[in-house]
Write a protein that holds these residues in place. Sequence first.
Motif, PDB file in Angstrom:
ATOM      1  N   UNK A   1      72.968 -15.757  60.749  1.00 55.22           N
ATOM      2  CA  UNK A   1      71.680 -15.262  61.231  1.00 55.22           C
ATOM      3  C   UNK A   1      71.418 -15.760  62.652  1.00 55.22           C
ATOM      4  N   UNK A   2      71.591 -17.058  62.844  1.00 53.24           N
ATOM      5  CA  UNK A   2      71.321 -17.642  64.156  1.00 53.24           C
ATOM      6  C   UNK A   2      72.324 -17.166  65.200  1.00 53.24           C
ATOM      7  N   UNK A   3      73.567 -16.971  64.787  1.00 53.85           N
ATOM      8  CA  UNK A   3      74.566 -16.493  65.743  1.00 53.85           C
ATOM      9  C   UNK A   3      74.187 -15.097  66.244  1.00 53.85           C
ATOM     10  N   UNK A   4      73.687 -14.260  65.358  1.00 50.32           N
ATOM     11  CA  UNK A   4      73.235 -12.926  65.767  1.00 50.32           C
ATOM     12  C   UNK A   4      72.103 -13.032  66.782  1.00 50.32           C
ATOM     13  N   UNK A   5      71.142 -13.914  66.509  1.00 40.37           N
ATOM     14  CA  UNK A   5      69.988 -14.083  67.402  1.00 40.37           C
ATOM     15  C   UNK A   5      70.434 -14.628  68.758  1.00 40.37           C
ATOM     16  N   UNK A   6      71.264 -15.653  68.752  1.00 42.81           N
ATOM     17  CA  UNK A   6      71.703 -16.264  70.016  1.00 42.81           C
ATOM     18  C   UNK A   6      72.554 -15.282  70.826  1.00 42.81           C
ATOM     19  N   UNK A   7      73.351 -14.493  70.145  1.00 42.38           N
ATOM     20  CA  UNK A   7      74.159 -13.504  70.866  1.00 42.38           C
ATOM     21  C   UNK A   7      73.289 -12.424  71.502  1.00 42.38           C
ATOM     22  N   UNK A   8      72.241 -12.015  70.812  1.00 42.89           N
ATOM     23  CA  UNK A   8      71.317 -11.036  71.383  1.00 42.89           C
ATOM     24  C   UNK A   8      70.582 -11.630  72.587  1.00 42.89           C
ATOM     25  N   UNK A   9      70.230 -12.896  72.494  1.00 41.28           N
ATOM     26  CA  UNK A   9      69.574 -13.557  73.624  1.00 41.28           C
ATOM     27  C   UNK A   9      70.494 -13.588  74.834  1.00 41.28           C
ATOM     28  N   UNK A  10      71.765 -13.870  74.599  1.00 40.62           N
ATOM     29  CA  UNK A  10      72.727 -13.898  75.705  1.00 40.62           C
ATOM     30  C   UNK A  10      72.947 -12.487  76.257  1.00 40.62           C
ATOM     31  N   UNK A  11      72.987 -11.499  75.359  1.00 33.99           N
ATOM     32  CA  UNK A  11      73.209 -10.124  75.796  1.00 33.99           C
ATOM     33  C   UNK A  11      72.074  -9.610  76.685  1.00 33.99           C
ATOM     34  N   UNK A  12      70.835  -9.967  76.337  1.00 32.97           N
ATOM     35  CA  UNK A  12      69.692  -9.426  77.067  1.00 32.97           C
ATOM     36  C   UNK A  12      69.049 -10.443  78.022  1.00 32.97           C
ATOM     37  N   UNK A  13      69.569 -11.655  78.040  1.00 28.64           N
ATOM     38  CA  UNK A  13      69.062 -12.652  78.980  1.00 28.64           C
ATOM     39  C   UNK A  13      67.635 -13.093  78.711  1.00 28.64           C
TER      40      UNK A  13
END
Length: 414
Positions: A192-204
């Motif tokens: 769950x957290x990996x999905x969230x952190x990856x989205x944060x990195x993707x969209x800055x």
Amino acid sequence: MNPTLRIQRFTNPGYPHAMDAVIQGGRIASIQPHQDLADDDATSIDARGRLLLPGLIEPHIHLDKAFLLPHMKEDVSSIAEAIASTAVLKRSFTKTDIAERAKQTLYQAIANGVTHMRCHVEIDPIVRLLGMEVMLELKAQFQDRITLQIVAFPQEGIAKQPGTEELLRQAMALGADAIGGITYQDEDVEMHLRTVFNLAREFGTPIDLHADFSDDPQMLAIRTIIHMTEAYGLQGRVSVGHLTSLGSLPPAQAEPICQAIAKAAIHVMTLPATDLYLNGRNDTHRLRRGLTPVAMLLKQGANVIYGSNNIQNPFTPFGTADPLDTGLLLAQTAHMGSKTDALTLLDMATTRAANALGIRNYGLRVGADADLVLFEATDPRSALYERAPRSFVWKRGQLVASTSKTTAFYPVQH
């Protein structure tokens, strides 16, 4: 150029004497010790020694779920019941319904001196992007009165509700300001957290999580959050709301975690109205307060702030959209009753919250946006303990709300 607004004879803990502030072009042009000046073209407000603060900040609220009490068929008594009840209610949400309830909350907040707000909006296969669309419209509609940040929030979980990850990605592309997460809804917390952190990195964007909302000391997703914050290099850009299970740990176990939170520059948002109401319900005696360990976190140097979270809904049947109601509740339940504590509590609703939300050009200082609130009180304790009326609220130097309170006493007839 003549000043557009002069606020005379205000007090503030950061200044030793009565001060004057001049507002030009929506910003604070000067702050000087008070002096009597000849009339000019400025609009002058005589504060008469009353307290002037930067605009209050509501860092964690759910506008799309506000004022649901009239629609509830049964009361709830647990976190699980609150989530389930809301899942049923939101099946009947419409754009008009969400907008009306959110506007009611926004107007209350503005009247209470709130000039910045971060709201979490439900993103899931039930409501899809309906709430997101409404919040984007309200963000634009209210931009001259309040600055609204939007968090794309998967209340129902991500893996638990197939299709949610793609909806989150769409919400981020539409203009969400932060990505949210909820560590107690999916079985695989790390995924769950990996999905969230990856989205944060993707969209800055920054991350704003609901984490460890429980009085179970074994629920410690915060350890994974700390590790990922450092691994992704997101120090200072991650916030966690609730974090109540940390308060059930013995001090010797909680303290190292608090130190690690401070080191990773993770912002902690305590939400006392909800946390006190729903936690500790299985305790038969010596009921736990169900709060994150505020004093310990502050002692270790963590940035701790507070939020209203919910306004009159299954999670919290209370709420007035006044941050100082929440601040007073925290003062009473976290043993924060000293003069220094009062200053800290006001700081939590202003400069500390601005730090957590990444708000720039903020504060009672020259060059900052003139987002200001004048209290019908002359000192911080009175402002907080009495939730003094907000005499005037300015957004970028423009008056957006004013409140006065009058009481009449009548002679008793004999």
